[in-house]
Design an enzyme around this catalytic site. Structure first.
Site, PDB file in Angstrom:
ATOM      1  N   SER A 239      37.469  49.483  36.972  1.00 34.38           N
ATOM      2  CA  SER A 239      35.891  48.421  36.627  1.00 34.38           C
ATOM      3  C   SER A 239      35.614  47.999  37.756  1.00 34.38           C
ATOM      4  CB  SER A 239      36.233  47.640  35.414  1.00 34.38           C
ATOM      5  OG  SER A 239      37.314  46.780  35.613  1.00 34.38           O
ATOM      6  N   LYS A 240      34.705  47.199  37.288  1.00 30.33           N
ATOM      7  CA  LYS A 240      33.454  46.780  38.293  1.00 30.33           C
ATOM      8  C   LYS A 240      33.847  45.860  39.191  1.00 30.33           C
ATOM      9  CE  LYS A 240      28.767  46.185  37.261  1.00 30.33           C
ATOM     10  NZ  LYS A 240      28.867  47.431  37.785  1.00 30.33           N
TER      11      LYS A 240
END
Ligand code: GLU
Length: 467
Positions: A239-240
């Site tokens: 994820s980010k």
């Protein structure tokens, strides 16, 4: 399995960004096609009309082009093929492998609840009714076998067995007549001649349903290979917060496409302990059986190590162009002659660069304009004594004809000797004057990067300013 020539594909849905999982899937399909002398195709699954904008499709083209994974034929657009999908549904209806289901939304959700409570798949009362009321809204469902099992013979996961009673009757055509994903994929893969479906293992369940539909249509089931996910360094879903997940972000962070290819190839596949290999080597070694089933983890240290390797291998002119583009993106105005400065500087600084951003940072000193603004710390080094010494050094350098690293190293050493001091007495000040305080290679390297007249000019500026 037949001996059809191998045709692989990726079938991304345009979402506005290209995940590195998709890039890795593309790479494995590309490698396998190369390995077998087959073809690698691209299908854009653009049936979600809201998300499938031209820009979102372009992101996929750009991502593949950047990675150097060029499909062997023009892309196929799924939405444009809806008629073909409908024909296949009609064929299934005609063969008795599909039926019109008139359950309303409310009936369907009620059945879903009951089925969940009973721990079974959803069943439609219309399955065996043969009903055909032309004017009533309905979906077309696949009549999936209710007994026995469906085995997905997967090259990565092995044989995965699904109990048919657990699989519900998949919708093929929605009430508005549009085809669903599973139907469209099968028809497109079949008509594109896809022999090997290599994709993320989030589609493994779909493979069971798709196998049943292939069989009902009497079409050859492709070879399946479901790839494990790419997780973040902590083993959790990428994820980010792990730094990057889209191909374009890796580009923006200064990774070279060949480093990405080499790195992504090692995510879930490998050839012994080989860390660094060419595309041709990877293609010659690539077997689906060697893909590991467990999720892979993104490892920034390994990626940086590979990127540094490829930065050290790359042609200087190409690196100079990339560095120029990064400087421009940072609003650094470039001038005539900067290209030559970069061509001289990059070989001297690239060994330490893990990314193109770091390489760009390492060239900042060389592209500065005279007179340089010297930080106080450097001004503070320019005592009376040091200025006098740098003045004498300037003369020595002016008399220096050969302007190569080894000549300049020798010249600096003999200057220090003639002054009866160690390099430490003037080196830091010289470095500061040449670099303006930005990172720079060692002294001889900095002098070579700047060239003779710029080096002498920076010395002159500093000596006249520092009084
Ligand atoms: N369009 C699907 C996706 O983006 C891929 C379908 C497939 O590879 O079969 O996940």
């Amino acid at each position: 399995m037949s001996d059809r020539p191998v045709v692989t594909r990726i079938a991304p849905s345009p979402t506005g960004s290209m995940h590195i999982g998709t890039a890795r899937t593309a790479l494995f399909n590309w490698l396998y096609a190369k390995h077998t002398g087959g073809k690698f195709l691209l299908r854009i699954e653009d049936t979600d009309r809201e998300r499938s904008t031209e820009a979102a499709v372009q992101v996929i083209f750009d991502g593949l082009a950047w990675l150097g994974l060029t499909p062997d034929e023009e892309p196929v657009f799924q939405f444009a093929r809806a008629e073909r999908h409908v024909l296949a549904a009609q064929e299934l209806l005609a063969k008795g492998n599909a039926y019109r289901c008139y359950m309303t939304i409310e009936e369907t959700s009620a059945e879903r609840e009951i089925a969940r409570a009973e721990g079974r798949a959803i069943r439609s009362p219309w399955r065996d009714s043969g009903a055909n009321f032309n004017d009533r809204p309905h979906v077309i469902r696949f009549k999936s076998p209710q007994e026995g099992e469906t085995v997905v013979r997967d090259k990565v996961k092995g044989d995965v067995t699904f109990q048919n009673k657990d699989l519900d009757d998949l919708i093929l055509l929605r009430t508005d007549g549009t085809p669903t994903y599973n139907l469209a994929v099968i028809v497109d893969d079949h008509e594109m001649g896809i022999t090997h479906v290599i994709r993320g293992d989030d589609h493994l369940n779909n493979a069971a349903r798709q196998t049943q539909i292939y069989e009902a249509l009497g079409w050859e089931v492709p070879v399946w290979a479901h790839l494990p996910m790419i997780n973040g360094p902590d083993g959790k879903k990428l994820s980010k917060r792990h730094g990057a997940q889209a191909v374009s972000e890796f580009d923006d962070m200064g990774y070279l496409p060949e480093a990405m290819r080499n790195y992504l190839a090692r995510l879930g596949w490998g050839h012994g302990n080989d860390e660094i290999f060419s595309d041709d080597q990877a293609a010659s070694w690539f077997e689906l059986e060697d893909v590991v089933g467990a999720p892979a983890r993104l490892d920034w240290d390994k990626l940086n190590h590979l990127n540094n390797h490829y930065i050290r291998q790359a042609e200087i002119g190409r690196l100079a162009d990339l560095v120029t583009a990064i400087h421009k993106s940072r609003d650094h105005a470039l001038h005539d002659g900067d290209q030559d400065i970069l061509l001289r500087t990059i070989p001297l600084v690239r060994d330490g660069a893990k990314t193109m951003l770091e390489l760009t940072d390492a060239t900042v000193f060389a592209l500065k304009r005279r007179p340089l603004e010297l930080p106080e710390k450097i001004k503070g080094m320019l005592s009376e004594e040091t200025r006098a010494r740098l003045g004498r050094l300037r003369q020595a350098l002016e008399a220096q004809a050969a302007w190569e690293v080894s000549d300049l190293e020798a010249a600096l050493r003999s200057f220090a000797e003639s002054e009866g001091v160690g390099m430490g007495k003037f080196g830091p000040a010289l470095r500061g004057v040449l670099s303006g305080g930005s990172p720079a290679p060692d002294l001889a390297g900095a002098l070579v990067s700047l060239g003779k007249s710029e080096s002498l000019g920076r010395l002159d500026d500093a000596l006249s300013q520092a009084a």
